[in-house]
Design a protein around this motif. Structure first.
Motif, mmCIF file in Angstrom:
data_model
loop_
_atom_site.group_PDB
_atom_site.id
_atom_site.type_symbol
_atom_site.label_atom_id
_atom_site.label_comp_id
_atom_site.label_asym_id
_atom_site.label_seq_id
_atom_site.Cartn_x
_atom_site.Cartn_y
_atom_site.Cartn_z
ATOM 1 N N VAL A 146 -54.695 34.471 30.651
ATOM 2 C CA VAL A 146 -54.077 35.210 31.996
ATOM 3 C C VAL A 146 -55.643 35.212 32.837
ATOM 4 C CG1 VAL A 146 -53.505 37.056 33.191
ATOM 5 C CG2 VAL A 146 -52.292 36.352 31.065
ATOM 6 N N ARG A 147 -55.782 34.441 34.028
ATOM 7 C CA ARG A 147 -56.893 34.170 34.587
ATOM 8 C C ARG A 147 -56.570 34.044 36.210
ATOM 9 N NH1 ARG A 147 -54.668 29.769 32.842
ATOM 10 N NH2 ARG A 147 -54.721 27.792 33.643
ATOM 11 N N VAL A 148 -57.815 34.285 36.807
ATOM 12 C CA VAL A 148 -57.688 34.018 38.146
ATOM 13 C C VAL A 148 -57.969 32.638 38.569
ATOM 14 C CG1 VAL A 148 -58.327 36.512 38.999
ATOM 15 C CG2 VAL A 148 -60.165 34.751 38.611
ATOM 16 N N PRO A 149 -57.403 31.998 39.699
ATOM 17 C CA PRO A 149 -57.487 30.715 39.958
ATOM 18 C C PRO A 149 -59.059 30.153 39.983
ATOM 19 C CG PRO A 149 -55.988 31.637 41.674
ATOM 20 C CD PRO A 149 -56.645 32.822 40.564
ATOM 21 N N LEU A 150 -59.844 31.048 40.441
ATOM 22 C CA LEU A 150 -61.436 30.844 40.326
ATOM 23 C C LEU A 150 -61.829 30.085 39.105
ATOM 24 C CD1 LEU A 150 -64.160 30.869 41.856
ATOM 25 C CD2 LEU A 150 -64.409 33.096 40.712
#
Length: 152
Positions: A126-130
């Motif tokens: 689960v990660r941010v688009p960055l």
């Protein structure tokens, strides 16, 4: 509508097939993995920002080994009392090499832990688009400093 500009600097640190990520906690308490880094302070050089932020969030000291590119994105979201915010984020993405320190977690900041992750395990996080943007810059090394990612 209120307008807000945030300039930040981030690091892509890869070694032995693993990437260093920090776990960011949003205002709602959700946790997502992100590149270590964060907002510039007034008058601070982005190069100094990334060095400071990596140390704050991970405990490591690093050296910048390259400038990978820049990510610019805009979001509009509601705020209290019905007033929307037009947020423009500019993220300067550097490549970094860990030179010292020991892995530790940030206390009292926007992240609660840091860890090394196998590159092939990143898509399941689960990660941010960055994170995907930074890895795209690291892999492709485009002369323009920009990558186009497929829509999620």
């Amino acid at each position: 509508m209120r307008r807000k500009l945030r300039v930040a600097a981030y690091a892509v640190c890869v070694r032995d097939g693993q990437i260093l990520l920090a776990r960011w906690i949003d205002r709602a308490g959700r946790a997502e993995w992100t590149l270590p880094g964060g907002g510039m302070e007034h008058g601070e050089d982005p190069h100094d920002t990334v060095l400071r932020e990596v140390t704050e969030e991970t405990g490591y000291r690093m050296e910048v080994t390259g400038l990978l590119g820049v990510r610019s994105h805009r979001l509009t979201f509601p705020r209290r009392f019905g007033r929307a915010v037009d947020h423009h984020g500019v993220g300067i993405v550097y490549e970094g090499r860990i030179t010292g320190g020991e892995l530790r977690y940030e206390v009292g900041g926007s992240t609660d832990m840091a860890a090394w992750h196998d590159l092939d395990a990143v898509p399941a996080l689960v990660r941010v688009p960055l994170v995907d943007y930074g890895l795209g810059l690291w892999r492709e090394r485009p002369a323009t400093g920009r990558v186009t990612l497929p829509e999620a």
